[in-house]
Design a protein around this motif. Structure first.
Motif, PDB file in Angstrom:
ATOM      1  N   MET A  93       9.194   2.430   2.754  1.00  0.00           N
ATOM      2  CA  MET A  93       9.069   2.703   4.299  1.00  0.00           C
ATOM      3  C   MET A  93       8.832   1.556   5.231  1.00  0.00           C
ATOM      4  N   GLY A  94       8.553   0.351   3.856  1.00  0.00           N
ATOM      5  CA  GLY A  94       8.687  -1.340   5.653  1.00  0.00           C
ATOM      6  C   GLY A  94       7.074  -0.452   6.116  1.00  0.00           C
ATOM      7  N   CYS A  95       6.363   0.143   5.456  1.00  0.00           N
ATOM      8  CA  CYS A  95       5.063   0.213   5.944  1.00  0.00           C
ATOM      9  C   CYS A  95       3.748  -1.653   5.358  1.00  0.00           C
ATOM     10  N   ASP A  96       3.402  -1.531   6.728  1.00  0.00           N
ATOM     11  CA  ASP A  96       2.116  -3.219   6.946  1.00  0.00           C
ATOM     12  C   ASP A  96       1.105  -2.423   5.964  1.00  0.00           C
ATOM     13  N   ALA A  97       0.647  -1.293   5.560  1.00  0.00           N
ATOM     14  CA  ALA A  97      -0.655  -1.468   4.767  1.00  0.00           C
ATOM     15  C   ALA A  97       0.427   0.475   3.933  1.00  0.00           C
ATOM     16  N   LEU A  98      -0.751   0.475   2.512  1.00  0.00           N
ATOM     17  CA  LEU A  98      -1.026   1.581   2.006  1.00  0.00           C
ATOM     18  C   LEU A  98      -2.582   2.193   2.156  1.00  0.00           C
ATOM     19  N   PHE A  99      -3.347   3.099   2.840  1.00  0.00           N
ATOM     20  CA  PHE A  99      -4.494   3.360   2.705  1.00  0.00           C
ATOM     21  C   PHE A  99      -4.908   4.544   2.030  1.00  0.00           C
ATOM     22  N   LYS A 100      -5.824   4.137   1.274  1.00  0.00           N
ATOM     23  CA  LYS A 100      -5.833   5.327   0.309  1.00  0.00           C
ATOM     24  C   LYS A 100      -7.243   6.051   0.346  1.00  0.00           C
ATOM     25  N   GLY A 101      -7.120   7.517   0.938  1.00  0.00           N
ATOM     26  CA  GLY A 101      -8.757   7.762   1.405  1.00  0.00           C
ATOM     27  C   GLY A 101      -9.217   8.551   0.171  1.00  0.00           C
ATOM     28  N   THR A 102     -10.916   8.456  -0.354  1.00  0.00           N
ATOM     29  CA  THR A 102     -11.624   8.589  -1.047  1.00  0.00           C
ATOM     30  C   THR A 102     -12.856   9.014  -0.767  1.00  0.00           C
ATOM     31  N   SER A 103     -13.938   9.196  -0.974  1.00  0.00           N
ATOM     32  CA  SER A 103     -14.581   9.501  -1.176  1.00  0.00           C
ATOM     33  C   SER A 103     -15.942   8.621  -0.971  1.00  0.00           C
ATOM     34  N   VAL A 104     -15.517   7.851  -1.261  1.00  0.00           N
ATOM     35  CA  VAL A 104     -17.027   6.375  -0.943  1.00  0.00           C
ATOM     36  C   VAL A 104     -15.990   5.643   0.363  1.00  0.00           C
ATOM     37  N   CYS A 113      -1.892   4.509  15.130  1.00  0.00           N
ATOM     38  CA  CYS A 113      -1.532   3.895  14.469  1.00  0.00           C
ATOM     39  C   CYS A 113       0.251   4.705  14.762  1.00  0.00           C
ATOM     40  N   PRO A 114       1.276   4.328  15.503  1.00  0.00           N
ATOM     41  CA  PRO A 114       2.352   4.935  15.810  1.00  0.00           C
ATOM     42  C   PRO A 114       3.229   5.639  14.628  1.00  0.00           C
ATOM     43  N   GLY A 115       3.648   4.407  13.517  1.00  0.00           N
ATOM     44  CA  GLY A 115       3.542   5.066  12.244  1.00  0.00           C
ATOM     45  C   GLY A 115       3.185   5.572  10.994  1.00  0.00           C
ATOM     46  N   LEU A 116       3.541   6.756  10.958  1.00  0.00           N
ATOM     47  CA  LEU A 116       2.296   7.693   9.806  1.00  0.00           C
ATOM     48  C   LEU A 116       3.758   8.432   9.183  1.00  0.00           C
ATOM     49  N   CYS A 117       2.775   7.861   7.181  1.00  0.00           N
ATOM     50  CA  CYS A 117       3.862   8.930   6.244  1.00  0.00           C
ATOM     51  C   CYS A 117       2.808   9.138   5.351  1.00  0.00           C
ATOM     52  N   PHE A 145      -2.667  -1.913  12.450  1.00  0.00           N
ATOM     53  CA  PHE A 145      -1.083  -1.725  11.717  1.00  0.00           C
ATOM     54  C   PHE A 145      -0.664  -1.178  12.074  1.00  0.00           C
ATOM     55  N   ASN A 146       1.141  -1.008  12.527  1.00  0.00           N
ATOM     56  CA  ASN A 146       1.985  -0.382  13.477  1.00  0.00           C
ATOM     57  C   ASN A 146       2.768   0.426  12.280  1.00  0.00           C
ATOM     58  N   ARG A 147       2.721   0.605  11.235  1.00  0.00           N
ATOM     59  CA  ARG A 147       3.180   1.519  10.298  1.00  0.00           C
ATOM     60  C   ARG A 147       2.197   1.866   8.888  1.00  0.00           C
ATOM     61  N   ILE A 148       1.536   2.914   8.441  1.00  0.00           N
ATOM     62  CA  ILE A 148       1.130   2.441   7.336  1.00  0.00           C
ATOM     63  C   ILE A 148       1.221   3.611   6.471  1.00  0.00           C
ATOM     64  N   LEU A 149       1.023   4.353   5.188  1.00  0.00           N
ATOM     65  CA  LEU A 149       0.904   4.915   4.143  1.00  0.00           C
ATOM     66  C   LEU A 149       0.214   5.965   3.388  1.00  0.00           C
ATOM     67  N   LEU A 150      -0.883   7.142   4.453  1.00  0.00           N
ATOM     68  CA  LEU A 150      -1.635   7.669   3.625  1.00  0.00           C
ATOM     69  C   LEU A 150      -1.236   7.961   2.686  1.00  0.00           C
ATOM     70  N   LYS A 151      -2.524   7.867   1.597  1.00  0.00           N
ATOM     71  CA  LYS A 151      -2.417   8.072   0.330  1.00  0.00           C
ATOM     72  C   LYS A 151      -3.399   9.583  -0.107  1.00  0.00           C
ATOM     73  N   LEU A 152      -3.474  10.239   0.407  1.00  0.00           N
ATOM     74  CA  LEU A 152      -4.662  11.776  -0.344  1.00  0.00           C
ATOM     75  C   LEU A 152      -4.492  11.954  -1.545  1.00  0.00           C
ATOM     76  N   LEU A 189       5.452   3.157  -3.971  1.00  0.00           N
ATOM     77  CA  LEU A 189       6.813   3.402  -3.938  1.00  0.00           C
ATOM     78  C   LEU A 189       7.756   3.751  -2.775  1.00  0.00           C
ATOM     79  N   ARG A 190       6.374   4.486  -1.947  1.00  0.00           N
ATOM     80  CA  ARG A 190       7.573   4.387  -0.137  1.00  0.00           C
ATOM     81  C   ARG A 190       6.761   3.971   0.090  1.00  0.00           C
ATOM     82  N   ALA A 191       5.813   3.216   0.343  1.00  0.00           N
ATOM     83  CA  ALA A 191       4.861   2.510   0.865  1.00  0.00           C
ATOM     84  C   ALA A 191       6.122   1.542   1.041  1.00  0.00           C
ATOM     85  N   ALA A 192       6.144   0.610   0.326  1.00  0.00           N
ATOM     86  CA  ALA A 192       7.350  -0.435   0.139  1.00  0.00           C
ATOM     87  C   ALA A 192       8.512   0.397   0.915  1.00  0.00           C
TER      88      ALA A 192
END
Length: 242
Positions: free
Chosen positions: A153-164, A45-49, A6-13, A148-151
């Motif tokens: 920003m043209g992100c390749d993926a949405l990463f969701k960080g969890t505890s599992v 991944c150079p593009g990160l939001c 992935f070159n651009r992702i949105l990380l959801k925390l 919404l922001r991932a769409a």
């Protein structure tokens, strides 16, 4: 399983990721640890939001259930996400990253207003953009804001960080033989109500063909490992389940 790069992702925390071992609030050590994980991930991944929740400070839905007006409670929750974004911004900049906080609720003294084209320019210049205050509207979760922001920003993926370490057929902390999935389809997540993200967020990712990558953000180095294609995670995408 070979994963795409992935070159651009949105990380959801979640907001809880910032409170460490505490029961509420912001733990400086936890915030610094997250910031180091994010900095390390940029090598892959150079593009990160990012979108950060506010549940460590205030939960709108929980407050509404106790008698608060739902819209007012949601606005209070949005303000909590701004506090979290500013805390994480400070930790990232101490480590040398260039960042911007953009808030969907204008507050010029502490952040930029959310402007899509400006956010895209920041990302193109290598800055980490933290989106705060959800969508700026009550009745929408930060999961939906992340999709919404991932769409936008043209992100390749949405990463969701969890505890599992991915998505299971049941809560692995309560059901010992819960099945862990390597991949899932959007339709399976929605039909089985797997609680990965809220249904609106999953549908928005489905409609815009944005894979959702669920991983354990509390495991040191795991974000970078998943981005490099080696870490443990579950991907929700079009296709088949494994």
């Amino acid at each position: 399983m070979t994963r795409p790069r992935f070159n651009r992702i949105l990380l959801k925390l979640s907001g809880e990721a910032l409170m460490g071992q505490n029961q509420f609030g912001i733990d400086p050590e936890a915030v610094e640890s997250l910031a180091r994980e994010i900095i390390a991930a940029r090598d892959h991944c150079p593009g990160l939001c990012l979108v950060v929740g506010g549940g460590n400070i205030f939960r709108g839905m929980a407050a509404a259930a106790k008698g608060f007006d739902r819209a007012s409670a949601d606005y209070m929750g949005m303000l909590a996400t701004v506090m979290n974004a500013i805390a994480l911004q400070g930790a990232l900049e101490k480590l040398g990253a260039e960042t911007r906080v953009q808030s969907a609720i204008p507050m010029a003294s502490v952040s930029e207003p959310y402007i899509r084209r400006r956010a895209l320019r920041h990302i193109d210049k290598g800055r980490i953009v933290l989106f705060a205050a959800g969508t700026g509207n009550p009745y929408f979760t930060t999961d939906t804001a992340a999709a919404l922001r991932a769409a936008e920003m043209g992100c390749d993926a949405l990463f969701k960080g969890t505890s599992v370490d991915g998505i299971y057929s049941a809560d692995p902390k309560k059901v010992a033989d819960a099945k862990r999935y390597e991949t899932l389809t959007f339709s399976k997540v929605l039909s089985d109500d797997l609680k990965v993200m809220d249904a609106s967020a999953v549908a928005l990712c489905r409609d815009n063909n944005i894979p959702i990558v669920v991983f354990n953000v509390r495991q040191p180095g795991n974000l970078a490992e998943v981005l490099a294609g080696r870490g443990v995670a579950t991907i929700v995408q079009h296709g088949s389940e494994t």
